[in-house]
Design an enzyme around this catalytic site. Structure first.
Site, short mmCIF file in Angstrom:
data_model
loop_
_atom_site.label_atom_id
_atom_site.label_comp_id
_atom_site.label_asym_id
_atom_site.label_seq_id
_atom_site.Cartn_x
_atom_site.Cartn_y
_atom_site.Cartn_z
N ASP A 80 0.82 -1.21 0.00
CA ASP A 80 0.00 0.00 0.00
C ASP A 80 0.85 1.27 0.00
OD1 ASP A 80 -2.08 -1.78 0.19
OD2 ASP A 80 -3.17 -0.61 1.68
N CYS A 121 1.96 -8.38 3.13
CA CYS A 121 1.22 -7.12 3.12
C CYS A 121 -0.26 -7.31 2.79
CB CYS A 121 1.88 -6.14 2.14
SG CYS A 121 1.40 -4.42 2.37
N SER A 469 -7.21 3.61 4.62
CA SER A 469 -6.27 2.81 5.38
C SER A 469 -7.02 2.02 6.43
CB SER A 469 -5.23 3.72 6.06
OG SER A 469 -4.53 3.02 7.07
#
Length: 565
Positions: A80, A121, A469
């Site tokens: 990200d 991730c 997020s």
């Protein structure tokens, strides 16, 4: 053992495969053993993945010792914080589905017998779970750990704090040298973000689903516990192939309900909603994940508050027992008959589990709170739902009504803030960032953090069809609004000055505009034929389903309302 990888001896496919694999050093005896894919989403672009290549050799050794033959295969490795630089971050969500298809091509194309997936991730764990569900071959997902954080002037600092602090620099409330020093110290080793963000949330979710070895999440990257989990996965996957234990045996409606229960108990990432729905779609499991969050929200107590949700660090959460301890505390609210990759039921797994620290991971009769941290809201502005991340304490407002100020992109919203257009009382609408509108679901987190840096975090609200997020916890942010603006959702009909009402407690987000006015606007709305993108984003735009359905790729082309034909 009957293995799908064992081709008919003497056939042309057997002959050419034997020639290839003999040249790689395999023996004729190896040709008859279970063939296991090690799915390695490795990259030198980001610290999240930098240790995965070192995990492969001992994992191969464990698979060989158990009687299997390992084959390493690679996939895309999106981060990200790195992959978000291009196209305003719109590659991030589509990369998840690219991983799924990478795995399908390599593993299904070669007819391998099982998989061990190295999850790191945010998008790797959901992508790997989706692929496991689609291929339905024995699979174990290994959470490969979180990164050690650093110190900034005697205080804890991690990557998410750097991201948030950047908004304060833009507002003149933090100096560039201070931000640089924070950046220098935030990450002290490999692994995923050290907080209850999307990566750790999805690793924990995988364990709650039964697809990860019990007691292995979260874990510090490169720690002895991580290496133990790697070796155990290598041994166990060969046995799973022998037993024929498949994801379809594990990824049941009950397993998904268990996963939602755990996510609510730890106040995990809001991004887990769409990822879990996507896994359910690939598993052909008829379950509505947003509806599960709605139904369970008031029934599941908050048992842990890991930063940024609360005061505790991920290291403390791991030491207290991690996901397994949360499952133990919740055992009275879980489906204990759900199966796990161990071959045992969840109830059997939890039978002898103890919780090391009941201040970090509370029992259900002494929770940290009962207000859900992940909230699905609906209303005239989001008929198919939207996601809100709430603080675990009572800080910040839960209701907001104000005038809309509308922006068509993240960058225009940031420019509007810099120009002084956004004031206290505004509802900042960032529209056109959904899966089709982006295309690729743009990130709106920078807008939220910039507003916080400008001192407006608690005095404005944000509504967007983009994604956030997984750690957003500032003010009222309503994200992933569905239907999205680009396909005619109400968000695309909002104009400057319209009043918007948000009540997170009541789980309602409404556009306070007369029906006849909306009808006039809707009559003049035209769905954009194409964004003009080329390559992967163009493919994604044409095939993606609505975010409420997991934003997965469909075999059919969506119609004008974003539904699959």
């Amino acid at each position: 053992m009957t293995l799908r990888s064992n081709l008919a001896v003497g056939s042309s496919r057997w002959a050419v495969r034997r020639a290839q694999w003999r040249a790689l050093g395999l023996s004729d005896e190896d040709m008859t053993k279970p063939k296991i894919a090690i799915v390695n989403s490795s990259s030198n672009l980001a610290i999240c993945f930098s240790h995965l290549d070192d995990i492969v050799p001992p994992l191969k050794e464990a698979i060989r010792a158990a009687g299997g033959v390992p084959f390493e295969v690679r996939t895309a490795a999106p981060s990200d914080f790195i992959t978000s630089a291009g196209r305003d971050g719109r590659y991030i969500l589509p990369s998840r589905d690219l991983i799924v298809n990478d795995i399908e091509v390599a593993v299904e194309g070669a007819l391998l017998d099982g998989m061990v997936c190295l999850a790191s991730c945010d998008k790797t764990a959901p992508g790997q779970l989706m692929a496991a569900a689609r291929l339905d071959i024995p699979t174990i997902v290994v959470g490969c750990g979180y990164q050690p954080s650093g110190r900034f002037r005697g205080e804890h600092v991690d990557i998410e704090e750097v991201f948030l602090a950047a908004g304060h620099v833009a507002a003149g409330h933090l100096s560039l040298p201070d931000l640089t020093e924070m950046s220098d110290n935030a990450i002290r080793g490999p692994g995923v973000c050290a907080g209850m963000g999307t990566a750790n949330s999805m690793h924990i979710t995988s364990e709650a689903l039964g697809m990860t070895l019990p007691g292995s999440t979260p874990v510090l990257a490169n720690s002895p516990r991580m290496w133990d989990a790697v070796r155990q996965a290598g041994a166990r996957i060969v046995a799973m192939v022998d037993e024929g234990l498949r994801p379809s045996d594990i990824l049941t409606r009950e397993a998904f309900e268990n996963a939602v229960t755990v996510l609510l108990a730890v106040s995990g990432s809001v991004n887990a909603i769409k990822h879990l729905q996507a896994v359910a779609v690939e598993a052909r499991c008829d379950v509505d994940i947003p509806a599960l969050f709605e139904r369970l929200a008031d029934a599941v107590p908050l048992l842990a508050a890991v930063r940024p949700n609360g005061p505790h660090f991920i290291e403390e959460f791991e030491a207290a027992g991690g996901a397994l301890a949360v499952l133990k505390q919740l055992s009275g609210q879980l489906h204990l008959s759900a199966r796990t990759v161990t071959g045992q039921t969840l109830g059997e797994v939890l039978a002898d589990v103890t919780v090391a620290d009941e201040e970090i991971i509370r029992p259900v009769d002494r929770p940290l709170g009962r207000r859900p941290g992940i909230v699905v809201v609906r209303g005239s502005l989001a008929p198919d739902g939207a996601a809100v991340k709430r603080p675990v304490d009572d800080r910040g407002p839960s209701r907001f009504e104000g005038e809309a100020i509308v922006y068509p992109s993240r960058d225009t919203a940031l420019a509007g803030l810099a120009a002084g257009q956004i004031r206290a009382g505004h509802v900042v609408v960032v529209a056109g960032l959904g899966p089709r509108g982006g295309p690729g679901m743009g990130m709106a987190s920078a807008v939220v953090f910039a507003l916080d840096g400008a001192g407006l975090g608690e005095t404005v609200a944000v509504v967007t069809d983009g994604q956030m997020s997984g750690l957003v916890n500032t003010g009222i942010v309503v994200a992933e609004v569905s239907p999205e603006a680009a396909v005619g959702g109400p968000l695309g009909l909002v104009r400057d000055g319209d009043r918007i009402s948000i009540d997170v407690t009541a789980r309602v987000v409404d556009l306070l505009v007369p029906d006849d006015v909306l009808a006039q606007r809707r009559a003049g709305f035209r769905v954009r034929a194409s964004s003009g993108e080329r390559g992967w984003l163009s493919i994604y735009e044409r095939l993606v389903t609505p975010v409420a359905e997991g934003a997965v790729l469909t075999e059919a082309v969506p119609d004008e309302e974003g539904k699959a034909r």
